[in-house]
Write a protein that holds these residues in place. Structure first.
Motif: not given
Length: 519
Positions: A2, A4, A37, A41-42
């Protein structure tokens, strides 16, 4: 893996309890974090408290406490606020932590090694309340000839030995930054203001004090403590393990977004990038300066008696209602106003009457008329049109607007989809179809079930607890409540084949009542 996404709020100055402005920024940052999220995405979300400086030392003295005792007590109020408002931070950083002192001192050493720090004598105007230095040309006259900062706070003439940072050296690089990377500072109006300020010339910045000792010690000059903004701004990398070359630092820095109030844009877009340039560190990708939140159009102040405890508002109207109102009502980046009447009117019209009523009617009719059972079906043209309308709003319009931090446009798109669903209910009249064409009634209700699922997922960033209570009732698995779930064509078939049966639904968006004292 994922992608960041690192977001920060400004760290709050805990010389008083949290006010509605603190809550507004924390909620906005949380909505952005949750949205990213949902994007898959992280996310790393950091907030905290800025506990050093003369204001804290004076407040502690007035209360007969040590600065550390005061900061311990007051910081807890900010942690409690975040927790009460369902703010999903990953790190709450306090500037009194030993790791932060080590981080700030290393930043100082790097700036010193660059030749950007020198010892001299400071004479000039200083605002204790702003923790900021001002040029004579920026001051205005208050009552009795009292000189005031641009923020309207009193200033004092200060004379003391001080370390200085060669801020003037970075005027050119800063102007190039604003010109070549306009996305660095948003909205555009803030960037234009800062650009004009820098074009007017920068003076070297006093970055240490000797008149008090509540702060981070200057390496090699223990009688000096660092200017609170050198200290405070460094929190964004302290939380990643700086100065160590940690995996966190490699993964998350530079930050994707510093979310701050418009009153501290100068510190974040002049001082902070200059410090980072001096220390040889990458710059954050974006700083966004949001507007102020006004109480019935007035800035809150103790003298006016209109200071609002955000937790009292959340207690009266509900956390999710408050979150939705603040992000929906105020055009993000501009000043906005709130009142109990506005919260009740907005949330009743949209959450309770429009979406909440839609969801409750649909689930209740499925429970009553279909025994709570779902089935495969083939959508007719009207059904497919509705699902496409909802899909476009929830998968495209809302996420794209939220990416641009335009929460008003995003919720506008969401509400249009909600209205489309309600219009579809009125046109299809499933209560009539129950008698005339029960098979068609089933298709209408199951079409609406699919639409409500998408609407609930789309609004999760704004009203996470309420959306999840609704999705729980609908049998939607926790790991399928994100934007990627819209591309999963098999979700409905899996739910049908699982044998899921809808229980008696419970409404999740109650109508709000105006408290008697506000009526």
């Amino acid at each position: 893996m994922a992608e960041p996404f690192y977001i920060t709020t400004a760290i709050s100055y805990p010389n008083g309890k949290p006010h509605i402005g603190h809550a507004y920024e924390a909620i906005a940052a949380d909505v952005i974090a949750r949205h990213q999220r949902l994007r898959g995405r992280d996310v790393r979300f950091q907030t905290g408290t800025d506990e050093h400086g003369l204001k804290m030392a004076q407040k502690a003295r007035d209360l007969g406490k040590t600065p550390k005792e005061l900061s311990d007590e007051m910081s807890q109020y900010f942690i409690d606020m975040c927790d009460a408002l369902n703010v999903s931070y990953d790190v709450f950083l306090r500037t009194t932590e030993p790791r932060h002192h080590a981080s700030v001192q290393e930043l100082w050493r790097r700036m010193e090694a660059k030749g950007d720090l020198y010892l001299d004598r400071y004479e000039g105007w200083y605002s204790i309340r702003d923790e900021a230095y001002y040029d004579e040309s920026e001051l205005t006259a208050g009552e009795g000839g009292q000189k005031l900062s641009p923020q309207g706070t009193p200033v004092e003439w200060t004379v003391e030995e001080s370390w200085f940072f060669r801020l003037s050296k970075y005027a050119g690089p800063l102007l190039a930054l604003y010109r070549d990377h306009p996305e660095f500072l948003q909205p555009d109006s803030r960037r234009n203001e800062v650009t004009r300020f820098v074009e007017g010339g920068l003076r070297d910045l006093s970055v240490s004090r000797t008149s008090f000792d509540w702060g981070v010690k200057v390496p090699g000059s223990d009688n000096h403590v660092m200017y609170v903004w050198v200290d405070a701004l460094t929190n964004y990398i302290t939380g990643l393990g700086f100065p160590d070359e940690t995996p966190e630092m490699a993964k998350w820095w530079p930050a994707d977004l510093h979310l701050i109030g418009k009153d501290i844009v100068r510190f974040h877009t002049i001082y902070w990038p200059a410090f980072l340039m001096s220390a040889g560190l990458p710059l954050p990708k974006q700083v966004f300066g949001h507007g102020f939140l006004l109480n019935r159009g007035q800035k809150e102040s103790k003298s006016l008696g209109n200071v609002t405890d955000p937790l009292e508002l959340a207690e009266r109207f509900g956390v999710d209602a408050l979150r939705y109102f603040l992000m929906r009502e105020v055009a993000f980046g501009q000043d906005g106003s709130y009142s109990p009447e506005a919260i009740v009117t907005r949330c009743n019209a949209e959450l309770a009457n429009s979406f909440g009523n839609l969801a409750q009617r649909v689930l209740s009719m499925i429970f009553k008329n279909l025994d709570g059972k779902l089935a495969d079906f083939t959508p007719a043209e009207a059904d497919a049109t509705l699902l496409a309308t909802v899909r476009n709003a929830c998968q495209s319009d809302l996420p794209q607007a939220f990416d641009a931090l335009d929460f008003t446009a995003g919720t506008d798109a969401w509400m249009r989809a909600v209205f489309a669903c309600n219009q579809y209910v009125d046109e299809q009249a499933p209560w009539t179809l129950k008698k005339t064409d029960p098979d068609r009634m089933a298709v209408v209700l199951l079409t609406l079930f699919r639409a409500v699922r998408e609407l609930a997922i789309a609004v999760r960033a704004l009203v996470p607890a309420s959306a999840d209570r609704l999705l729980d009732q609908m049998g939607v698995p926790a790991d399928e409540r994100n934007y990627a779930a819209y591309d999963d064509a098999e979700w409905y078939g899996r739910l049908v084949s699982s044998g899921f049966t809808l229980s008696q639904p419970v409404g999740v968006f109650p109508r709000l009542e105006l408290p008697a004292e506000d009526a």
